[in-house]
Design a protein around this motif. Structure first.
Motif, PDB file in Angstrom:
ATOM      1  N   GLU A   1      11.309  29.202  34.766  1.00 21.88           N
ATOM      2  CA  GLU A   1      10.732  29.280  33.424  1.00 21.88           C
ATOM      3  C   GLU A   1      11.491  30.238  32.513  1.00 21.88           C
ATOM      4  OE1 GLU A   1       6.357  29.548  31.294  1.00 21.88           O
ATOM      5  OE2 GLU A   1       6.678  30.682  33.151  1.00 21.88           O
TER       6      GLU A   1
ATOM      7  N   SER B   1       0.480  20.809  35.086  1.00 20.25           N
ATOM      8  CA  SER B   1       0.345  20.762  36.539  1.00 20.25           C
ATOM      9  C   SER B   1       0.576  19.331  37.010  1.00 20.25           C
ATOM     10  CB  SER B   1      -1.055  21.222  36.957  1.00 20.25           C
ATOM     11  OG  SER B   1      -2.031  20.272  36.539  1.00 20.25           O
TER      12      SER B   1
ATOM     13  N   ASN C   1       3.451  23.854  29.565  1.00 18.38           N
ATOM     14  CA  ASN C   1       3.294  23.882  31.019  1.00 18.38           C
ATOM     15  C   ASN C   1       2.246  22.868  31.459  1.00 18.38           C
ATOM     16  OD1 ASN C   1       4.984  26.227  32.115  1.00 18.38           O
ATOM     17  ND2 ASN C   1       3.934  27.169  30.372  1.00 18.38           N
TER      18      ASN C   1
ATOM     19  N   ASP D   1      10.079  24.696  40.449  1.00 22.69           N
ATOM     20  CA  ASP D   1       9.345  25.932  40.734  1.00 22.69           C
ATOM     21  C   ASP D   1       9.287  26.783  39.470  1.00 22.69           C
ATOM     22  OD1 ASP D   1       8.371  28.378  41.643  1.00 22.69           O
ATOM     23  OD2 ASP D   1       9.367  28.191  43.587  1.00 22.69           O
ATOM     24  N   LYS D   2       8.154  26.763  38.807  1.00 24.54           N
ATOM     25  CA  LYS D   2       7.996  27.457  37.516  1.00 24.54           C
ATOM     26  C   LYS D   2       8.363  28.926  37.612  1.00 24.54           C
ATOM     27  CE  LYS D   2       4.385  28.854  34.251  1.00 24.54           C
ATOM     28  NZ  LYS D   2       2.944  28.770  33.943  1.00 24.54           N
TER      29      LYS D   2
ATOM     30  N   ASP E   1       4.956  22.431  37.215  1.00 26.67           N
ATOM     31  CA  ASP E   1       5.138  23.373  38.315  1.00 26.67           C
ATOM     32  C   ASP E   1       5.058  22.682  39.672  1.00 26.67           C
ATOM     33  OD1 ASP E   1       5.515  25.744  39.642  1.00 26.67           O
ATOM     34  OD2 ASP E   1       3.415  26.394  39.472  1.00 26.67           O
TER      35      ASP E   1
END
Length: 480
Positions: free
Chosen positions: A454, A469, A467, A449-450, A274
């Protein structure tokens, strides 16, 4: 009046000639190009100094310049597990003070000669690289000797370099391409494998002058190095000069650090990292590739040129020219002593992330289908025609010779390269594509940009989505 008639008649005849000539030209297809010519370079000269240091020379007397590279067989793969980045830092520090000269004094001396001396570390080897006018070669070679044999590793410069690295690591947290690259290598090879490890805050802060000196003492010995030279100098003359400067460089005992082959990907996994507010999504797709000495090397070079290794490749044509998703898309094999990575990559507009992934896999699956003769010939010609571009100056030629020495390639490799590539057969290229491009056994790394990408990625059903970070990849932002 008669003069005007003659002029009109001449114009009519000229126009008729152009018209007749135009009728002989088929403008529905590009003109036929001649076959690529083979590259011919001077023969390599090889000798050893009294201490066994191997030297490879290519004499080039057209321009009074010399490129001399001292290559040491140590790279980031030799870093201790808790000191990742040590080799890179050691090489970076070698010209920051040597033989009693400070960093500024060395820089001034090099600039005064109009020369260039660089120290760099790679994955499997490192080097000191000299580019100098012939008239200044003797003085420049003495400076190389100072840097190579008598580095001082001053602590004040080390502290500055450490702060630079912490700053770069901090900046990486806001650089999607750097995040994607670090994540791809770590996830593909594993965090413990030398190809997947990454420098971190703790290792940077732990570096000491003793660490640099210990690595230097372990690997910087004459029997763990070789010299590549290209330029306006005779073999006998070079041997005398190098013997006087490097002939007393001591030998040592160097144990080879064994590196295990990486484990191949056995399924497709999507890693979504993300980056809120990102205007683009950085996409890296790949798996374990091949080593440099694979018998499939020529076929892989041709195949990848067609897939993503040129501006007119399928990936770039699809994602850039046809769909306008990106400024560029490419693929490449990282050829190393053991298998490196195959990676297909691009940065695409956020809103078309899912569509771009669809086109990526369309091309990755399509390359496994039999090649047309036009595709194969275009790929081979692109490889053959671009190859001489690697030999435009003495620095480029020296780099090519480095590869030849590192992988023990035959001395006539350069002169035979074009014909070898032109002789690649369709069945060889097809077999290489099916063996190394396996779309359902690849990792997919997306930094974007998740919140915006997504759902679209999920709808593609590419495989499990994990997912992550940015901190999962790079760790916490360093404290300076």
């Amino acid at each position: 009046m008669k003069k005007k008639i003659l002029i009109l008649l001449a114009l009519f005849i000229a126009g008729s000639s152009v018209s007749l000539f135009a009728q002989d030209v088929d403008r529905t297809k590009p003109p036929q190009l001649p076959a690529p010519k083979s590259l011919t370079v001077p023969a390599l000269q090889q000798f050893s100094l009294s201490n066994g240091l191997k030297v490879v020379l290519m004499e080039k007397h057209e321009v009074p310049l010399i490129q001399l590279n001292v290559i040491i067989k140590v790279g980031s793969v030799n870093d201790p597990a808790d000191k990742v980045g040590l080799t890179n830092l050691t090489l970076d520090m070698m010209d920051e003070g040597a033989a009693g000269k400070s960093s500024l004094e060395l820089a001034d001396a090099i600039d005064f000669l109009g020369a260039r001396i660089q120290t760099m570390a790679g994955m499997h080897s490192s080097g000191i690289y000299l580019h100098t006018p012939l008239s200044k070669f003797d003085d420049a070679l003495k400076l190389v000797s100072d840097i190579l044999l008598h580095p001082d590793f001053p602590k004040v410069e080390l502290d500055r370099k450490k702060k630079d690295r912490l700053t770069s690591l901090m900046q990486m947290h806001d650089q999607p391409t750097a995040i994607a690259g670090a994540a791809f290598n770590s996830l593909l090879f594993g965090k413990e494998h030398p190809y997947g490890r990454m420098i971190n805050e703790n290792s940077i802060k732990s570096f000491s002058v003793d660490d640099l000196k210990n690595l230097y003492a372990k690997y910087f010995v004459a029997n763990n190095a070789y010299v590549v030279c290209v330029g306006d100098i005779k073999t006998d003359e070079l041997k005398i000069k190098l013997e006087s400067i490097l002939g007393k460089w001591q030998k040592g005992i160097v144990k080879e650090d064994k590196i295990s082959d990486p484990v191949q990907v056995n399924r497709r996994i999507v890693y979504l990292i993300d980056k809120p507010g990102a205007a683009q999504s950085v996409i890296n797709i790949g798996r374990i590739g091949a080593s440099r000495v694979t018998k499939d090397y020529n076929a892989l070079v041709v195949m990848n040129t067609i897939l993503g290794g040129s501006f007119t490749s399928r990936l770039n044509n699809n994602l850039r020219e046809v769909h306008g998703y990106t400024y560029g898309a490419s693929s490449r094999f990282m050829f190393r002593p053991i298998p490196g990575s195959f990676i297909a990559a691009s940065s695409v507009q956020t809103e078309v992330t899912d569509k771009a992934l669809t086109e990526f896999f369309k091309e990755l699956n399509g390359i496994r289908e039999p090649f047309t003769n036009d595709d194969l010939n275009r790929g081979k010609n692109l490889v053959a025609l671009s190859y001489p571009g690697n030999f435009q100056n003495v620095a480029q030629i020296a780099s090519q010779i480095e590869e030849l020495v590192q992988y023990n390639l035959p001395n006539d490799y350069f002169n035979n390269y074009v014909s070898s590539m032109l002789n690649v057969k369709a069945d060889e290229t097809n077999a290489a594509a099916k063996k190394y491009i396996v779309p359902d056994q690849m990792i997919v790394v997306v930094v974007g940009d998740k919140a915006k990408v997504e759902e679209g990625i999920k709808a593609l059903n590419l495989g499990e989505i994990k997912n992550l970070s940015i901190e999962d990849v790079l760790g916490k932002v360093p404290v300076l």
